[in-house]
Scaffold this motif. Structure first.
Motif, PDB file in Angstrom:
ATOM      1  N   THR A 172       0.849  -1.199   0.000  1.00 48.23           N
ATOM      2  CA  THR A 172       0.000   0.000   0.000  1.00 48.23           C
ATOM      3  C   THR A 172       0.881   1.244   0.000  1.00 48.23           C
ATOM      4  O   THR A 172       2.009   1.218   0.510  1.00 48.23           O
ATOM      5  N   ILE A 173       0.343   2.319  -0.547  1.00 52.29           N
ATOM      6  CA  ILE A 173       1.094   3.575  -0.608  1.00 52.29           C
ATOM      7  C   ILE A 173       1.086   4.230   0.770  1.00 52.29           C
ATOM      8  O   ILE A 173       0.017   4.385   1.382  1.00 52.29           O
ATOM      9  N   PRO A 174       2.243   4.629   1.275  1.00 53.65           N
ATOM     10  CA  PRO A 174       2.290   5.256   2.603  1.00 53.65           C
ATOM     11  C   PRO A 174       1.670   6.648   2.610  1.00 53.65           C
ATOM     12  O   PRO A 174       1.516   7.278   1.569  1.00 53.65           O
ATOM     13  N   GLU A 175       1.336   7.125   3.780  1.00 55.00           N
ATOM     14  CA  GLU A 175       0.802   8.471   3.931  1.00 55.00           C
ATOM     15  C   GLU A 175       1.878   9.492   3.563  1.00 55.00           C
ATOM     16  O   GLU A 175       3.066   9.240   3.767  1.00 55.00           O
ATOM     17  N   PRO A 176       1.494  10.637   3.032  1.00 52.89           N
ATOM     18  CA  PRO A 176       2.485  11.625   2.605  1.00 52.89           C
ATOM     19  C   PRO A 176       3.235  12.230   3.789  1.00 52.89           C
ATOM     20  O   PRO A 176       2.663  12.488   4.842  1.00 52.89           O
ATOM     21  N   SER A 177       4.518  12.447   3.578  1.00 51.53           N
ATOM     22  CA  SER A 177       5.343  13.092   4.595  1.00 51.53           C
ATOM     23  C   SER A 177       5.318  14.600   4.371  1.00 51.53           C
ATOM     24  O   SER A 177       5.244  15.072   3.239  1.00 51.53           O
ATOM     25  N   LEU A 178       5.378  15.345   5.461  1.00 48.26           N
ATOM     26  CA  LEU A 178       5.403  16.803   5.359  1.00 48.26           C
ATOM     27  C   LEU A 178       6.827  17.339   5.392  1.00 48.26           C
ATOM     28  O   LEU A 178       7.038  18.549   5.296  1.00 48.26           O
ATOM     29  N   THR A 179       7.795  16.449   5.528  1.00 47.58           N
ATOM     30  CA  THR A 179       9.186  16.895   5.604  1.00 47.58           C
ATOM     31  C   THR A 179      10.049  16.369   4.464  1.00 47.58           C
ATOM     32  O   THR A 179      11.106  16.922   4.186  1.00 47.58           O
ATOM     33  N   VAL A 180       9.610  15.304   3.792  1.00 51.85           N
ATOM     34  CA  VAL A 180      10.400  14.702   2.722  1.00 51.85           C
ATOM     35  C   VAL A 180       9.545  14.627   1.457  1.00 51.85           C
ATOM     36  O   VAL A 180       8.421  14.118   1.491  1.00 51.85           O
ATOM     37  N   THR A 181      10.081  15.135   0.359  1.00 53.25           N
ATOM     38  CA  THR A 181       9.314  15.083  -0.892  1.00 53.25           C
ATOM     39  C   THR A 181       9.271  13.670  -1.449  1.00 53.25           C
ATOM     40  O   THR A 181       8.244  13.198  -1.908  1.00 53.25           O
ATOM     41  N   GLY A 182      10.408  12.980  -1.417  1.00 54.70           N
ATOM     42  CA  GLY A 182      10.459  11.636  -1.960  1.00 54.70           C
ATOM     43  C   GLY A 182      10.341  11.631  -3.472  1.00 54.70           C
ATOM     44  O   GLY A 182      10.519  12.653  -4.139  1.00 54.70           O
ATOM     45  N   CYS A 183      10.036  10.465  -4.020  1.00 60.29           N
ATOM     46  CA  CYS A 183       9.903  10.308  -5.475  1.00 60.29           C
ATOM     47  C   CYS A 183       8.457  10.079  -5.878  1.00 60.29           C
ATOM     48  O   CYS A 183       8.174   9.389  -6.860  1.00 60.29           O
ATOM     49  N   PRO A 187      -0.351   8.740  -1.996  1.00 60.53           N
ATOM     50  CA  PRO A 187      -1.623   8.321  -2.619  1.00 60.53           C
ATOM     51  C   PRO A 187      -2.122   9.262  -3.717  1.00 60.53           C
ATOM     52  O   PRO A 187      -2.652   8.812  -4.724  1.00 60.53           O
ATOM     53  N   SER A 188      -1.991  10.572  -3.527  1.00 59.14           N
ATOM     54  CA  SER A 188      -2.528  11.538  -4.489  1.00 59.14           C
ATOM     55  C   SER A 188      -1.607  11.661  -5.702  1.00 59.14           C
ATOM     56  O   SER A 188      -0.404  11.907  -5.563  1.00 59.14           O
ATOM     57  N   VAL A 189      -2.180  11.513  -6.901  1.00 61.10           N
ATOM     58  CA  VAL A 189      -1.377  11.585  -8.123  1.00 61.10           C
ATOM     59  C   VAL A 189      -0.803  12.989  -8.318  1.00 61.10           C
ATOM     60  O   VAL A 189       0.367  13.145  -8.675  1.00 61.10           O
ATOM     61  N   LEU A 190      -1.603  14.018  -8.082  1.00 61.09           N
ATOM     62  CA  LEU A 190      -1.113  15.383  -8.225  1.00 61.09           C
ATOM     63  C   LEU A 190      -0.004  15.670  -7.214  1.00 61.09           C
ATOM     64  O   LEU A 190       1.008  16.285  -7.546  1.00 61.09           O
ATOM     65  N   ASP A 191      -0.202  15.215  -5.993  1.00 63.40           N
ATOM     66  CA  ASP A 191       0.816  15.387  -4.963  1.00 63.40           C
ATOM     67  C   ASP A 191       2.113  14.701  -5.386  1.00 63.40           C
ATOM     68  O   ASP A 191       3.206  15.259  -5.250  1.00 63.40           O
ATOM     69  N   ALA A 192       1.994  13.487  -5.914  1.00 63.17           N
ATOM     70  CA  ALA A 192       3.167  12.735  -6.360  1.00 63.17           C
ATOM     71  C   ALA A 192       3.876  13.468  -7.492  1.00 63.17           C
ATOM     72  O   ALA A 192       5.116  13.540  -7.525  1.00 63.17           O
ATOM     73  N   LEU A 193       3.108  14.032  -8.411  1.00 61.55           N
ATOM     74  CA  LEU A 193       3.692  14.733  -9.548  1.00 61.55           C
ATOM     75  C   LEU A 193       4.497  15.953  -9.105  1.00 61.55           C
ATOM     76  O   LEU A 193       5.631  16.166  -9.541  1.00 61.55           O
ATOM     77  N   ILE A 194       3.931  16.734  -8.198  1.00 62.69           N
ATOM     78  CA  ILE A 194       4.600  17.967  -7.776  1.00 62.69           C
ATOM     79  C   ILE A 194       5.784  17.672  -6.861  1.00 62.69           C
ATOM     80  O   ILE A 194       6.835  18.322  -6.947  1.00 62.69           O
ATOM     81  N   ARG A 195       5.651  16.689  -5.997  1.00 64.69           N
ATOM     82  CA  ARG A 195       6.784  16.306  -5.152  1.00 64.69           C
ATOM     83  C   ARG A 195       7.964  15.872  -6.019  1.00 64.69           C
ATOM     84  O   ARG A 195       9.118  16.202  -5.743  1.00 64.69           O
ATOM     85  N   THR A 196       7.674  15.095  -7.062  1.00 52.78           N
ATOM     86  CA  THR A 196       8.742  14.623  -7.937  1.00 52.78           C
ATOM     87  C   THR A 196       9.328  15.781  -8.735  1.00 52.78           C
ATOM     88  O   THR A 196      10.539  15.832  -8.980  1.00 52.78           O
ATOM     89  N   LEU A 197       8.489  16.734  -9.139  1.00 50.55           N
ATOM     90  CA  LEU A 197       8.970  17.918  -9.838  1.00 50.55           C
ATOM     91  C   LEU A 197       9.955  18.698  -8.963  1.00 50.55           C
ATOM     92  O   LEU A 197      11.021  19.124  -9.423  1.00 50.55           O
ATOM     93  N   LYS A 227      -5.281  14.401   1.853  1.00 46.02           N
ATOM     94  CA  LYS A 227      -5.075  14.721   3.265  1.00 46.02           C
ATOM     95  C   LYS A 227      -3.594  14.642   3.634  1.00 46.02           C
ATOM     96  O   LYS A 227      -2.897  13.697   3.305  1.00 46.02           O
ATOM     97  N   GLY A 228      -3.125  15.686   4.318  1.00 45.50           N
ATOM     98  CA  GLY A 228      -1.742  15.703   4.766  1.00 45.50           C
ATOM     99  C   GLY A 228      -0.799  16.344   3.780  1.00 45.50           C
ATOM    100  O   GLY A 228       0.397  16.462   4.057  1.00 45.50           O
ATOM    101  N   SER A 229      -1.301  16.781   2.637  1.00 44.65           N
ATOM    102  CA  SER A 229      -0.436  17.410   1.654  1.00 44.65           C
ATOM    103  C   SER A 229      -0.772  18.889   1.527  1.00 44.65           C
ATOM    104  O   SER A 229      -1.671  19.404   2.183  1.00 44.65           O
ATOM    105  N   VAL A 230      -0.042  19.552   0.670  1.00 38.61           N
ATOM    106  CA  VAL A 230      -0.212  20.992   0.493  1.00 38.61           C
ATOM    107  C   VAL A 230      -1.579  21.306  -0.126  1.00 38.61           C
ATOM    108  O   VAL A 230      -2.118  20.534  -0.925  1.00 38.61           O
ATOM    109  N   ASN A 231      -2.123  22.450   0.227  1.00 37.71           N
ATOM    110  CA  ASN A 231      -3.364  22.931  -0.380  1.00 37.71           C
ATOM    111  C   ASN A 231      -3.014  23.482  -1.767  1.00 37.71           C
ATOM    112  O   ASN A 231      -2.684  24.663  -1.911  1.00 37.71           O
ATOM    113  N   TRP A 232      -3.071  22.635  -2.767  1.00 33.12           N
ATOM    114  CA  TRP A 232      -2.612  23.021  -4.100  1.00 33.12           C
ATOM    115  C   TRP A 232      -3.471  24.101  -4.742  1.00 33.12           C
ATOM    116  O   TRP A 232      -2.982  24.883  -5.554  1.00 33.12           O
TER     117      TRP A 232
END
Length: 457
Positions: A172-183, A187-197, A227-232
């Motif tokens: 399962t995909i872990p909950e988003p971290s507020l301190t590490v962007t990661g790769c 869970p959120s596709v938009l969150d994943a896209l921007i973190r990777t950017l 939930k737990g990510s930036v208010n995009w």
């Protein structure tokens, strides 16, 4: 002396005339010609005003000398009569009447004109627009390069795992971290896209600083898939300069802030367009939208109404479609898109970064003098077995960052070189010049006035 007709020239003329006659035969069958003898006043007037018809008639009435009388009425090489059967009754001993051929020319001209108009109105199936990175999913750009084989992939995976530990994809995909962007393993596709950017072309520490700046400036979502990510949406509505200030500690803030804003604007527009299709109940929208359950449709409408930006509909698309959708956004290349596919959507996809590219060249998995990171991605995506893509991606990055012999800048004088490398027997390391290792320290450049000025600034 009569005009000499060569065999090939006569054949071409005959073929051209036969084709024209056949093209007009259907119209002649359904619309009998109006000859001057039948409608003298109206038809002669019409023909008199048609300069093109008169010009054609002059060419049609040019006849060969009497020494070759059959050429006026018969096609060469026993191809048959050059006069349409409907006009046979209107021929004379001297050939075809000028009025008859004049009418024939006019009818033929009209038929050709209609045919051209019809062809212009037939829709042409345009070839699929090539994506900007010239990706060819499922087809390697180096079909004659047989490496790596599945066995070679298994061996390297085993050797690197013995040093860096076994890598197993999470269930399962872990909950988003507020301190590490990661790769993009969120869970959120938009969150994943921007973190990777944000993590692109910089260190993990710098990307974490940039992401934390967005959290502090724009706040986080407290519910929903994001939930737990930036208010995009708050980031979308903010001025570019505010976004720049939020991420400037992470480096490359100028271009990343502009791309980030542009991506969010595009996603918002797409979300609202999908909402309109759902509200109106249209049946000609994207297939993934039409096939949604009623509950899913209402949820997407509610998200759009609340301006909750989302790309989660990409879950329902196949890998090729997702790749095409992601690389259309500014600043998103194959590597970022592949990371989103691999870590967020949990699809087998072999993202190629600078460490992976370097080691794969040393292993001979891609043509070292021809491959780029993009073509390497296209090749390795085909050659590496799906079940090894996640682990090899992670292992290559870990090894490329930590191995004294496989780091970006290394050489026999580098610290730790004598510790060896677990894949040393498989690689051929090269530096900037063929056959040499890269130096452990970058070459010193001559000090210039420009460098001095920059230092003072």
């Amino acid at each position: 002396m009569g005009r000499r007709i060569t065999r090939s020239a006569a054949a071409r003329e005959a073929a051209s005339l036969v084709a024209a006659i056949k093209a007009s035969e259907h119209e002649f069958a359904t619309k009998p010609p109006k000859l001057e003898d039948e409608l003298p006043d109206q038809q002669s007037s019409s023909l008199g005003n048609n300069s093109k018809a008169r010009s054609v008639s002059k060419r049609r009435t040019t006849r060969l000398p009497a020494s070759e009388p059959q050429a006026a009425d018969e096609l060469p090489h026993n191809l048959g009569s050059s006069v349409h059967p409907k006009y046979k009754a209107n021929t004379t001993s001297s050939g075809v009447k000028e009025e008859v051929v004049d009418t024939f020319a006019s009818e033929l001209e009209n038929t050709i004109g209609k045919s051209i108009t019809a062809l212009r109105t037939v829709p042409i199936n345009k070839s699929k627009k090539a994506n900007p990175y010239r990706l060819t999913p499922g087809i390697t750009p180096f079909p004659d390069w047989p490496h790596p084989t599945p066995d070679a992939c298994e061996e390297v995976n085993r050797l690197l795992s013995s040093v860096h530990g076994e890598i197993i994809p999470p269930a399962t995909i872990p909950e988003p971290s507020l301190t590490v962007t990661g790769c993009g393993e969120v869970p959120s596709v938009l969150d994943a896209l921007i973190r990777t950017l944000l993590s692109g072309a910089t260190s993990g520490n710098n990307s974490a600083l940039a992401f934390n700046g967005l959290v502090q400036k724009f706040g986080i979502l407290h519910e929903g898939i994001g939930k737990g990510s930036v208010n995009w949406d708050a980031v979308r509505q903010a001025p570019v300069k505010d976004v720049f200030e939020a991420i400037k500690r992470g480096g490359l803030a100028d271009i990343k802030s502009k791309n980030l804003k542009a991506i969010l604007d595009m996603v918002h527009k797409e979300n609202q367009e999908r909402r309109e299709i759902l509200v109106k109940g249209e049946d000609d929208g994207p297939p993934d939208l039409i096939q949604k359950s009623e509950g899913s449709k209402q949820y997407e409408i509610a998200c759009a109404d609340q301006h909750f930006l989302s790309l989660n509909h990409l879950h329902t698309l196949n890998t090729e479609q997702v790749m095409e959708e992601l690389v259309k956004y500014p600043g998103i290349g194959p590597k970022t898109a592949a990371c989103v596919l691999l870590f967020c959507l949990q699809r087998p996809c072999f993202a190629v970064d600078t460490h992976i590219f370097r080691i794969c060249k040393w292993l001979g998995w891609v043509p070292p003098d021809k491959a780029t990171e993009i073509t390497a991605f296209g090749h390795l995506e085909v050659r590496i077995p799906n079940h090894l893509k996640y682990s090899l991606h992670q292992l290559f990055i870990r090894h490329g960052k930590t191995c004294p012999r496989c780091r970006a800048i290394t050489g026999q004088s580098s610290a730790g070189w004598d510790e060896g490398c677990v894949i040393d027997h498989l690689v051929t390391r090269t530096g900037k010049r063929k056959g040499e290792f890269a130096t452990s320290q970058p070459a010193k450049r001559k000090n210039t006035g420009r460098q001095t000025r920059n230092k003072k600034v």
